[in-house]
Motif scaffolding. Structure first.
Motif, PDB file in Angstrom:
ATOM      1  N   LYS A 193       0.810  -1.219   0.000  1.00 11.49           N
ATOM      2  CA  LYS A 193       0.000   0.000   0.000  1.00 11.49           C
ATOM      3  C   LYS A 193       0.844   1.270   0.000  1.00 11.49           C
ATOM      4  O   LYS A 193       0.467   2.266  -0.618  1.00 11.49           O
ATOM      5  N   HIS A 194       1.966   1.248   0.721  1.00  9.70           N
ATOM      6  CA  HIS A 194       2.730   2.486   0.922  1.00  9.70           C
ATOM      7  C   HIS A 194       4.197   2.340   0.532  1.00  9.70           C
ATOM      8  O   HIS A 194       5.018   3.196   0.892  1.00  9.70           O
ATOM      9  N   ARG A 205       6.593   5.178  -1.136  1.00  8.76           N
ATOM     10  CA  ARG A 205       6.978   6.413  -0.459  1.00  8.76           C
ATOM     11  C   ARG A 205       8.480   6.512  -0.226  1.00  8.76           C
ATOM     12  O   ARG A 205       9.058   7.593  -0.302  1.00  8.76           O
ATOM     13  N   LYS A 243      -0.977   0.116  11.296  1.00  7.21           N
ATOM     14  CA  LYS A 243      -0.863   0.727   9.973  1.00  7.21           C
ATOM     15  C   LYS A 243       0.531   1.278   9.684  1.00  7.21           C
ATOM     16  O   LYS A 243       0.771   1.812   8.596  1.00  7.21           O
ATOM     17  N   ASP A 274       1.395   3.983   6.646  1.00 11.37           N
ATOM     18  CA  ASP A 274       0.681   5.247   6.537  1.00 11.37           C
ATOM     19  C   ASP A 274       1.384   6.326   7.356  1.00 11.37           C
ATOM     20  O   ASP A 274       1.685   6.126   8.534  1.00 11.37           O
TER      21      ASP A 274
END
Length: 614
Positions: free
Chosen positions: A259-260, A263, A284, A305
């Protein structure tokens, strides 16, 4: 007639003086007690060692003070002083870090010293000094709640080597300070032999007049016994294994990276299996770390996140506080450094720059790329071919050949890397990784066929790749790394990759600014030191290598608690990265054919079969 009105300045001065008096009467701040007690124990240890070694010291005014300190009592004062001094020095570091076990040992040692002072020397002062050190320990016992560090059997071997060397040097000093009472003039070899025999409890070839021989014998025997006892204790105490990712932790981290992961280019390196992890309360976000020499080293930005980063950082700091570890972060981005500093009050210092190449802007055309272009063309004319593929697209036989080649072509006995290295190649769970290989078909293939060089990239989100390792056959032509980087950048669009992170260049800005016209003397001197250190560490060479590909530079930072911690953090980082190795590795011939540790693919058995079949 009215009296004089006191000025505001006099009132403030009196208030400040009263405050200072109150602070002195109330004693030190609770958080400062561990450091003060640790320093006091270190001082006592040094005085006890000096009292046991130097005969002149035992007749000086300083000895009158040292006599009342714990450890220097009884008929065997020299031997007991040496033993107590060494133990107190070993205990001091644990007390300064607030370790619970060190506190327990000190609480047991000080009353024993007080009883011995009164029983054997009838020294009231010795009792008072012992109780004076004991009082803050008992009053502030809540400050000594740090849990034990991770430990292994290597500590026993390290203790044996260091204590043996220290005992040999200290024993030689003991033998030599009594030279005026020696019989004859023994040689240096005889004195060393006498020390070695004495450490094992036997009489050596050196003879002394009077009772000096007993003093030397008991002192050497005490040092030998102390070495043996501490080594046996470390060897047989329960072992705490080194930190490692569990399969559940790895699966959770991979879910966060899906998901991340785009970054941070260092995100995939969090999956190193020699790291531990703490998750935020919501699950998370996470921070991965390794503990090295009492330093809790995190690397890169937290995973997950951004809004959940503070929760993971808080868990990280709580873990560091619980064990009295020094918290530090290596190689975080500017955003990560800002969050760490805001949430913890830590400071950040620019460590260097990461070279990032945007694939759509990369081209071999132009004057700036002339050297790279000429080198690549020359190597291609020599008959070299390149292949860039996902790990999932390679067969198991070829993967095994690449793994063995990467291990044999490694320039050091130990695998280097921590913050920007995955530590494995070709694992089934890492099917998205890229492998770029250089081949030279000829009539005389080597042990790995026509394979000549390897580059391994880990995923950076769904559209990026981050360079992990570069390995090449030493007999191959120069320029293999340049050839494979260019091949990977040219193949990137077909693989859906738009950005590639290359090596990290430490102190890149200092090297770049220091060579420009108008650079000041301080900057030039700093650059000169970095160039000098580049003889042993790849500082300038990595910067120049990365600059060939015209990247954009992304700054990376080290986050730390206090400036005094920086040398310790730097040493721990060098250990983690493999530049300093305090453990004795297995011989290379015992490790070469050891099968690599593999795990099932965290996405389930069906996905694992698909990866292997592909």
């Amino acid at each position: 007639m009215s009296g004089e009105v006191p000025s505001r300045g006099n009132t403030a001065a009196r208030t400040s003086q009263v405050s200072r008096v109150r602070r002195l009467l109330s004693g030190p701040r609770p958080e400062a007690v561990p450091v003060l007690v640790g320093r006091a124990c270190a001082l006592v240890g040094l005085l006890d060692i000096a009292a046991g070694v130097f005969p002149r010291f035992r007749h000086s005014r300083m000895h009158a003070i040292a006599e009342v300190l714990p450890g220097a009592f009884g008929p065997f004062a020299a031997a007991l002083s040496l033993s107590a001094g060494v133990l107190l020095l070993l205990l001091a570091h644990g007390l300064k870090r607030g370790k619970r076990r060190a506190w327990r040992a000190a609480v047991a040692l000080l009353p024993a010293g007080a009883v011995a002072q009164f029983t054997y020397r009838h020294s009231i002062a010795g009792v008072l000094i012992s109780l004076a050190l004991l009082a803050p320990l008992l009053r502030h016992r809540d400050q000594f709640d740090a849990l034990p560090d991770p430990r292994s059997r290597w500590r026993a071997l390290a203790n044996f080597v260091l204590m043996s060397a220290g005992s040999l040097l200290l024993g030689l000093l003991i033998v030599n300070v009594h030279s005026e009472r020696m019989v004859g003039d023994p040689s240096l070899a005889d004195r060393i032999t006498h020390v070695v025999y004495g450490l094992f409890g036997f009489e050596g070839p050196v003879a002394y007049q009077g009772n000096t021989s007993w003093t030397v014998a008991f002192s050497l025997g005490a040092l030998g016994l102390l070495t043996a006892v501490t080594t046996i204790y470390l060897a047989f105490r329960p072992e705490h294994p080194a930190a490692h990712l569990t399969e559940e932790d790895e699966a959770r981290l991979r879910a966060l990276l899906e998901k991340h992961g785009g970054r941070d280019s260092l995100g995939h390196f969090a999956l190193r299996r020699d790291k531990a992890v703490v998750f935020s309360p919501s699950g998370k976000a996470a921070v991965t770390y390794r503990v090295v020499s009492g330093v809790m080293l995190a690397s890169g930005d937290p995973i997950g996140d951004v809004e959940a980063w503070p929760g993971a950082i808080e868990r990280f700091m709580d873990e560091a506080k619980a064990h009295s570890w020094t918290p530090a972060v290596m190689g975080c981005s500017e955003t990560g450094g800002e969050v760490w500093a805001r949430e913890t009050g830590l400071d950040a210092l620019e460590l260097g720059d990461e070279a990032v190449v945007d694939v759509r802007d990369f081209s071999l055309a132009g004057r700036a790329m002339r050297n790279v272009r000429q080198m690549v063309k020359r190597i291609e004319r020599a008959g070299y071919e390149t292949r860039v593929r996902r790990v999932r697209d390679l067969g198991e036989a070829e993967l095994e050949r690449i793994r063995r080649a990467a291990d044999d072509w490694r320039g050091t006995d130990t695998e280097r890397g921590f913050s920007m290295a995955l530590g494995r190649v070709g694992d089934p769970a890492d099917g998205d990784c890229l492998i770029a290989t250089a081949h030279k078909p000829d009539d005389h293939p080597g042990p790995y066929g026509d394979l000549k060089a390897i580059l391994h990239f880990v995923p950076w989100g769904t559209d990026g790749a981050s360079l992990d390792l570069m390995r090449r056959d030493r007999t191959a032509d120069p320029g293999m790394n340049e050839l494979l980087i260019v091949a990977a950048l040219q193949a990137a669009p077909k693989l859906g990759i738009t950005r590639v992170s290359l090596n990290f260049a430490m102190f890149r800005s200092a090297l770049a600014r220091g060579e420009k016209l108008g650079a000041g003397p301080v900057l030039r001197a700093w650059r000169g030191l970095l160039v000098f250190l580049s003889r042993w560490f790849q500082i300038e060479s990595l910067y120049k290598f990365n600059a060939k590909f015209q990247p954009r530079w992304e700054p990376r930072f080290v986050v730390y608690r206090a400036s005094a911690d920086l040398p310790r953090i730097g040493f721990a980082a060098m250990q983690a990265e493999g530049f300093v190795n305090l453990a004795l590795p297995l011989p290379r011939f015992l490790r070469r054919h050891r099968p690599a540790t593999r795990r099932p693919c965290p996405h389930g058995p069906t996905a694992e079969r698909n990866v292997r079949a592909a």
